[in-house]
Design a protein around this motif. Structure first.
Motif, mmCIF file in Angstrom:
data_model
loop_
_atom_site.group_PDB
_atom_site.id
_atom_site.type_symbol
_atom_site.label_atom_id
_atom_site.label_comp_id
_atom_site.label_asym_id
_atom_site.label_seq_id
_atom_site.Cartn_x
_atom_site.Cartn_y
_atom_site.Cartn_z
ATOM 1 N N HIS A 30 0.833 -1.207 0.000
ATOM 2 C CA HIS A 30 0.000 0.000 0.000
ATOM 3 C C HIS A 30 0.866 1.254 0.000
ATOM 4 N N GLU A 31 1.886 1.283 0.863
ATOM 5 C CA GLU A 31 2.770 2.445 0.907
ATOM 6 C C GLU A 31 3.573 2.576 -0.381
ATOM 7 N N ASP A 34 1.368 4.238 -2.921
ATOM 8 C CA ASP A 34 1.246 5.668 -2.610
ATOM 9 C C ASP A 34 2.491 6.425 -3.065
ATOM 10 N N GLN A 37 2.444 6.781 -6.797
ATOM 11 C CA GLN A 37 1.452 7.779 -7.213
ATOM 12 C C GLN A 37 1.972 9.186 -6.977
ATOM 13 N N GLU A 38 2.672 9.408 -5.864
ATOM 14 C CA GLU A 38 3.261 10.720 -5.599
ATOM 15 C C GLU A 38 4.348 11.023 -6.623
#
Length: 313
Positions: A30-31, A34, A37-38
């Protein structure tokens, strides 16, 4: 300036590699998503025409985002309920990244991901980029804004630390299944000596429940202690079923390249037990039971041809 179709395609072609790097660095799918995506948002805001080598630029941005994340993650893990373990990924997950060499497979094993938690963030980044993705030290130095000599030193320190923490043993899928089958048979036998026979004398067992599933903070140590715990873990009783929400079907599988037992209740993965195996036997049992770290595994399991369970508890 809005991204062109080519700009988006260039990023999407890099996404699998970026996700695999981020997962190894963060130990969390999950991290990792993220962070990627950043990285895309940074790509979207950049003057792409001025970027000479997009792959290097993306890797640098992602790696530094992950280093910042690791710094804050360490603070959060100080307040984490119980022992923190990485999120396991089932065989076939593209986020596991390259697996062409023994070094690449080892770098994403559950044992090594756990060991890498002890490395300083920059040292961990050097190890991942060099060991798993074969980046030359010159490029790693540019990514991390360090000297090439510093990159080499960090890599040797990290490699020495990882090597001292485990005995390497590359295992194929068929061998992994046989190991888990024998392990589950011994666990279901109810006889301590059957499990002790499979374990090394200094075997350890640890688990991550994230405060949502009971898991002891302190590891079980020694073959007898580990065997006693495992017999209780695989005992079929009302208390066990109440914790996981029903009767568990247990399958032999592979997670992060290691033999694993996967417990499933009504299609939902409720636990993944990874076995670290050496020539002398099973030296570590690491169980992930935190439901937040099993969501991706559950989605993968639904698409897998997993056959019949070996055990029901």
């Amino acid at each position: 300036m809005p991204l062109t179709v080519d700009d988006v395609d260039r990023f999407e072609s890099a996404r699998p590699r970026l996700e695999a790097i981020a997962y190894r660095l963060l130990g969390s799918a999950h991290e990792a998503q993220d962070a990627v995506q950043e990285t895309f948002l940074r790509w979207q805001a950049a003057d792409i025409g001025a970027i000479e080598v997009p792959e290097a630029w993306l890797t640098k941005v992602l790696t530094n985002l992950c280093l910042n994340q690791l710094a804050s993650a360490r603070a959060r893990r100080e307040t984490y309920v119980g022992r923190w373990l990485p999120e396991p990924l089932l065989a076939g997950d593209p986020m596991l990244g390259p697996a062409d060499t023994a070094e690449q497979r080892e770098s994403v094993s559950y044992a090594v991901l756990t060991l890498m938690e002890r490395l300083p963030p920059a040292e961990r980044a050097v190890y991942v980029l060099r060991q798993a993705f074969d980046y030359p030290h010159r490029e790693i130095a540019e990514i991390l804004d360090i000297t090439e000599a510093a990159s080499q030193q960090m890599f040797h320190r990290a490699k020495k630390h990882v090597a001292s923490g485990r005995a390497r043993n590359d295992i194929d899928g068929a061998a992994a299944r046989r190991i888990v089958e024998e392990f589950l048979s011994a666990a279901a036998s109810g006889r301590t000596e059957e499990l002790v026979r499979l374990l090394t004398g200094d075997a350890v067992s640890m688990g991550d429940g994230g405060g949502k599933v009971p898991a002891r903070t302190k590891a079980f140590e020694g073959a007898a202690s580990v065997a006693k715990f495992l017999l209780a873990l695989f005992r079929s009783d009302e208390a066990t079923r109440a914790v996981v929400g029903g009767t568990s079907d247990v399958y032999a599988w592979v997670a992060n390249g290691e033999p694993a037992a996967v417990a499933v209740v009504d299609g939902r993965v409720v636990g993944i037990l990874c076995l670290e195996v050496t020539a002398d036997g099973i030296t570590a049992c690491r169980t992930q039971a935190n439901p937040d770290k099993l969501e991706r595994a559950t989605a993968q399991w639904a698409a897998a041809d997993h056959g019949e369970p070996l055990l029901r508890v």
